[in-house]
Design a protein around this motif. Structure first.
Motif, PDB file in Angstrom:
ATOM      1  N   VAL A 159     -31.888  59.849  -7.464  1.00 53.34           N
ATOM      2  CA  VAL A 159     -30.982  59.885  -8.621  1.00 53.34           C
ATOM      3  C   VAL A 159     -31.299  61.051  -9.547  1.00 53.34           C
ATOM      4  N   PRO A 160     -32.555  61.256 -10.002  1.00 50.55           N
ATOM      5  CA  PRO A 160     -32.794  62.436 -10.845  1.00 50.55           C
ATOM      6  C   PRO A 160     -32.526  63.751 -10.128  1.00 50.55           C
ATOM      7  N   LEU A 161     -32.784  63.797  -8.833  1.00 55.47           N
ATOM      8  CA  LEU A 161     -32.464  65.016  -8.076  1.00 55.47           C
ATOM      9  C   LEU A 161     -30.961  65.271  -8.102  1.00 55.47           C
ATOM     10  N   ALA A 162     -30.174  64.253  -7.805  1.00 51.91           N
ATOM     11  CA  ALA A 162     -28.723  64.426  -7.731  1.00 51.91           C
ATOM     12  C   ALA A 162     -28.125  64.761  -9.093  1.00 51.91           C
ATOM     13  N   VAL A 163     -28.557  64.064 -10.126  1.00 54.28           N
ATOM     14  CA  VAL A 163     -28.019  64.299 -11.470  1.00 54.28           C
ATOM     15  C   VAL A 163     -28.343  65.710 -11.930  1.00 54.28           C
ATOM     16  N   THR A 164     -29.591  66.133 -11.745  1.00 54.02           N
ATOM     17  CA  THR A 164     -29.988  67.465 -12.183  1.00 54.02           C
ATOM     18  C   THR A 164     -29.251  68.545 -11.394  1.00 54.02           C
ATOM     19  N   ALA A 165     -29.150  68.361 -10.083  1.00 51.11           N
ATOM     20  CA  ALA A 165     -28.431  69.340  -9.266  1.00 51.11           C
ATOM     21  C   ALA A 165     -26.985  69.481  -9.726  1.00 51.11           C
ATOM     22  N   ALA A 166     -26.339  68.365  -9.994  1.00 47.15           N
ATOM     23  CA  ALA A 166     -24.935  68.417 -10.416  1.00 47.15           C
ATOM     24  C   ALA A 166     -24.775  69.119 -11.756  1.00 47.15           C
ATOM     25  N   LEU A 167     -25.681  68.840 -12.684  1.00 50.11           N
ATOM     26  CA  LEU A 167     -25.555  69.401 -14.030  1.00 50.11           C
ATOM     27  C   LEU A 167     -25.875  70.890 -14.081  1.00 50.11           C
ATOM     28  N   PHE A 168     -26.549  71.394 -13.072  1.00 48.87           N
ATOM     29  CA  PHE A 168     -26.832  72.828 -13.032  1.00 48.87           C
ATOM     30  C   PHE A 168     -25.908  73.589 -12.100  1.00 48.87           C
ATOM     31  N   ASP A 169     -25.565  73.017 -10.972  1.00 54.55           N
ATOM     32  CA  ASP A 169     -24.893  73.798  -9.943  1.00 54.55           C
ATOM     33  C   ASP A 169     -23.393  73.577  -9.852  1.00 54.55           C
ATOM     34  N   ASP A 170     -22.866  72.600 -10.557  1.00 51.59           N
ATOM     35  CA  ASP A 170     -21.417  72.433 -10.660  1.00 51.59           C
ATOM     36  C   ASP A 170     -20.986  72.992 -12.010  1.00 51.59           C
ATOM     37  N   ALA A 171     -20.099  73.972 -11.998  1.00 51.85           N
ATOM     38  CA  ALA A 171     -19.734  74.678 -13.228  1.00 51.85           C
ATOM     39  C   ALA A 171     -19.154  73.741 -14.277  1.00 51.85           C
ATOM     40  N   GLU A 172     -18.294  72.817 -13.856  1.00 49.67           N
ATOM     41  CA  GLU A 172     -17.667  71.892 -14.812  1.00 49.67           C
ATOM     42  C   GLU A 172     -18.705  70.945 -15.414  1.00 49.67           C
ATOM     43  N   ALA A 173     -19.604  70.428 -14.577  1.00 52.39           N
ATOM     44  CA  ALA A 173     -20.635  69.523 -15.082  1.00 52.39           C
ATOM     45  C   ALA A 173     -21.627  70.266 -15.978  1.00 52.39           C
ATOM     46  N   GLU A 199     -23.407  57.359  -0.491  1.00 54.89           N
ATOM     47  CA  GLU A 199     -24.601  56.595  -0.879  1.00 54.89           C
ATOM     48  C   GLU A 199     -25.260  57.185  -2.116  1.00 54.89           C
ATOM     49  N   VAL A 200     -25.297  58.511  -2.219  1.00 56.58           N
ATOM     50  CA  VAL A 200     -25.891  59.152  -3.391  1.00 56.58           C
ATOM     51  C   VAL A 200     -25.037  58.870  -4.631  1.00 56.58           C
ATOM     52  N   SER A 201     -23.729  58.991  -4.493  1.00 57.56           N
ATOM     53  CA  SER A 201     -22.855  58.696  -5.635  1.00 57.56           C
ATOM     54  C   SER A 201     -22.993  57.250  -6.091  1.00 57.56           C
ATOM     55  N   VAL A 202     -23.108  56.333  -5.143  1.00 56.32           N
ATOM     56  CA  VAL A 202     -23.281  54.920  -5.488  1.00 56.32           C
ATOM     57  C   VAL A 202     -24.589  54.717  -6.239  1.00 56.32           C
ATOM     58  N   ALA A 203     -25.652  55.396  -5.806  1.00 62.54           N
ATOM     59  CA  ALA A 203     -26.949  55.264  -6.480  1.00 62.54           C
ATOM     60  C   ALA A 203     -26.877  55.767  -7.918  1.00 62.54           C
ATOM     61  N   VAL A 204     -26.215  56.907  -8.123  1.00 61.22           N
ATOM     62  CA  VAL A 204     -26.088  57.452  -9.476  1.00 61.22           C
ATOM     63  C   VAL A 204     -25.217  56.536 -10.338  1.00 61.22           C
ATOM     64  N   ALA A 205     -24.121  56.036  -9.781  1.00 62.46           N
ATOM     65  CA  ALA A 205     -23.253  55.120 -10.526  1.00 62.46           C
ATOM     66  C   ALA A 205     -24.011  53.854 -10.907  1.00 62.46           C
ATOM     67  N   GLY A 206     -24.833  53.352  -9.988  1.00 64.57           N
ATOM     68  CA  GLY A 206     -25.617  52.164 -10.284  1.00 64.57           C
ATOM     69  C   GLY A 206     -26.618  52.401 -11.384  1.00 64.57           C
ATOM     70  N   TYR A 207     -27.238  53.578 -11.389  1.00 63.38           N
ATOM     71  CA  TYR A 207     -28.207  53.914 -12.443  1.00 63.38           C
ATOM     72  C   TYR A 207     -27.503  54.050 -13.796  1.00 63.38           C
ATOM     73  N   LEU A 208     -26.346  54.679 -13.776  1.00 69.00           N
ATOM     74  CA  LEU A 208     -25.559  54.823 -15.005  1.00 69.00           C
ATOM     75  C   LEU A 208     -25.241  53.455 -15.600  1.00 69.00           C
ATOM     76  N   ASP A 209     -24.850  52.528 -14.756  1.00 65.79           N
ATOM     77  CA  ASP A 209     -24.477  51.197 -15.242  1.00 65.79           C
ATOM     78  C   ASP A 209     -25.691  50.378 -15.666  1.00 65.79           C
ATOM     79  N   ARG A 210     -26.742  50.400 -14.849  1.00 69.43           N
ATOM     80  CA  ARG A 210     -27.905  49.547 -15.115  1.00 69.43           C
ATOM     81  C   ARG A 210     -28.731  50.019 -16.292  1.00 69.43           C
ATOM     82  N   TYR A 211     -28.846  51.346 -16.442  1.00 76.93           N
ATOM     83  CA  TYR A 211     -29.751  51.882 -17.458  1.00 76.93           C
ATOM     84  C   TYR A 211     -29.018  52.644 -18.559  1.00 76.93           C
ATOM     85  N   VAL A 212     -28.323  53.710 -18.206  1.00 76.71           N
ATOM     86  CA  VAL A 212     -27.840  54.650 -19.219  1.00 76.71           C
ATOM     87  C   VAL A 212     -26.854  53.999 -20.176  1.00 76.71           C
ATOM     88  N   LEU A 213     -25.838  53.328 -19.652  1.00 73.88           N
ATOM     89  CA  LEU A 213     -24.832  52.729 -20.519  1.00 73.88           C
ATOM     90  C   LEU A 213     -25.407  51.616 -21.393  1.00 73.88           C
TER      91      LEU A 213
END
Length: 445
Positions: A327-341, A403-417
């Motif tokens: 999850v931290p790998l995917a979130v960090t990668a998206a926030l740096f390497d996707d221009a919109e994110a 599977e990676v998207s599901v893991a990030v969505a689950g983390y967002l729901d369980r912790y961040v929100l």
């Protein structure tokens, strides 16, 4: 992300000419030019890496230290396994896998997951397992490796207290490595990415805080690991100011940081007190510094974001569960390497910058609040929600698996929100549980 340039020439294959060059004395001006040339390698962001560090424990008795002989036998067995990722043993016996640069998030996840599966299988044969937590919840730090490098490191860090021993021997992390970015200005230019890494870093500390205990007692901090990094001090574990030109700021920081040790071919290494690398190039005592000494000096600096050609984000606690690191790998990668994110992350963290009081990370109020409060801090929670939401939307564009998207969505729901982090599942937070029961559950997951 393994990078051969981070070590000295004795650790890597090199030509006779290269070795001679590394052993030649360097001047202050040469050091400044070398640092500027090697620490930010610019170009289109194409590769990604991760370094995953774990405590090694007996799953039946995770609160007890593993006997050194048993740990040594397990390490020796793991070293016989063919892995894609270089494996290292840390001073306290932790294991770390450092991925090779991957062309995509999926490639990185697939490669490291396969390596971890192989490592876990070997450890299981020795009755041991990997534990994902940012700081040992039960034991005081004790050193497993006794080598000149770590003897000198311990002697140097002991001058500012015991935080260095905790960092060396009792901590574990997930370090995400991203390319430096384009030379030109813009959302993915290296100057913007350097700035973003230091502001977003506080959000990552808070969102993934997972170390509220030391010696079985709550410390009052969601990330005790980050607390210890702050206690080590700005010269060794601090960032330079981020309001100037990154190459110049980093070169100045490296030159003005204290030398940890002067290596010797025989006997214990010298541990000078208060000698900066700049002063060493000028005094040339106890001997003139070389390029190899500069390379080594760079490995003894532990800022939250370390430029090694790419950017190494070092602020994330090790995560619970076999796949928690994804999850931290995917979130960090998206926030740096996707221009919109990346643009969304910039907007989300910009309001937080006034809380730094213009002090470099992590020695400022924003980073302190992130480590102490996690996402219970309203401002960090709001920024994390925006960042995770943007990352989740970006993952399909990066080719992430469902599977990676599901893991990030689950983390967002369980912790961040909910304004929570993994530390809140441990006794220091709400809903306290027996740490032994938590570790048994985590270590077998």
């Amino acid at each position: 992300m393994s990078d051969a340039s981070s070590g000295d020439c004795t650790e890597h294959h090199c030509t006779k000419h290269d070795c001679t060059r590394h052993r030649a004395a360097v001047t202050e001006a040469e050091v400044d030019a070398l640092i500027r040339g090697i620490c930010f390698k610019t170009g289109p962001p194409r590769t990604l890496g991760v370094e995953v560090e774990w405590l090694v424990r007996d799953p039946e008795r995770p609160w007890l230290p593993v006997a050194p002989e048993r740990l040594e036998a397990a390490h020796a067995a793991v070293r016989t396994v063919p892995l894609d990722s270089p494996l290292t043993v840390e001073p306290g016996g932790q294991l770390e896998l450092s991925s090779l640069p991957a062309a995509s998030l999926t490639e990185c996840v697939t490669s490291v997951s396969a390596d971890l599966t192989a490592v876990r299988k070997v450890l299981a044969g020795h009755g041991l397992a990997l534990l994902g937590v940012g700081h040992d919840p039960w034991q005081e730090p004790r050193r497993f490796l006794h080598e000149p490098r770590y003897d000198a490191m311990e002697a140097c860090l002991d001058r500012t207290g015991r935080a260095g021993r905790h960092m060396m021997c009792a901590s574990a992390s997930v370090q995400v490595c991203v390319d430096a970015g384009y030379e030109e200005p813009g959302p993915q230019g290296y100057e913007r990415r350097w700035w973003l890494a230091h502001q977003l870093g506080a959000v990552l500390v808070a969102a993934f805080a997972n170390s509220p205990l030391t010696a079985r007692r709550p410390t009052g901090w969601r990330s005790t690991r980050q607390l210890h990094w702050m206690e080590i001090g700005p010269g060794r574990a601090g960032a330079p100011p981020t309001d100037g030109e990154p190459r110049a700021d980093w070169a100045r920081h490296v030159l003005d940081s204290p030398v940890m040790c002067v290596r010797r071919d025989e006997g214990p290494w010298d541990v000078p007190e208060g000698l900066t690398f700049r002063e060493w190039t000028r005094s040339r005592a106890p001997r003139p510094p070389t390029r190899a000494d500069l390379d080594y000096h760079l490995t003894t600096l532990f800022p939250p974001v370390r430029p090694r050609g790419h950017l190494e984000l070092r602020m994330i606690d090790a995560q619970p569960g076999d796949d928690g690191w994804i999850v931290p790998l995917a979130v960090t990668a998206a926030l740096f390497d996707d221009a919109e994110a990346a643009e969304a992350a910039h907007r989300a963290v910009k309001p937080l910058t006034e809380r730094t009081l213009d002090r470099p990370a992590p020695h400022n109020p924003l980073w302190s609040d992130a480590a102490r409060l996690g996402l219970a801090d309203p401002g960090l929670r709001e920024a994390a929600t925006a960042c995770f939401t943007a990352a989740l939307a970006a993952l399909p564009r990066l080719g992430a698996t469902p599977e990676v998207s599901v893991a990030v969505a689950g983390y967002l729901d369980r912790y961040v929100l909910r304004g929570r982090c993994p530390a809140d599942d441990l006794p220091a937070g709400a809903g306290a549980t027996d740490p032994r029961a938590h570790a048994r559950k985590d270590i077998r997951s």
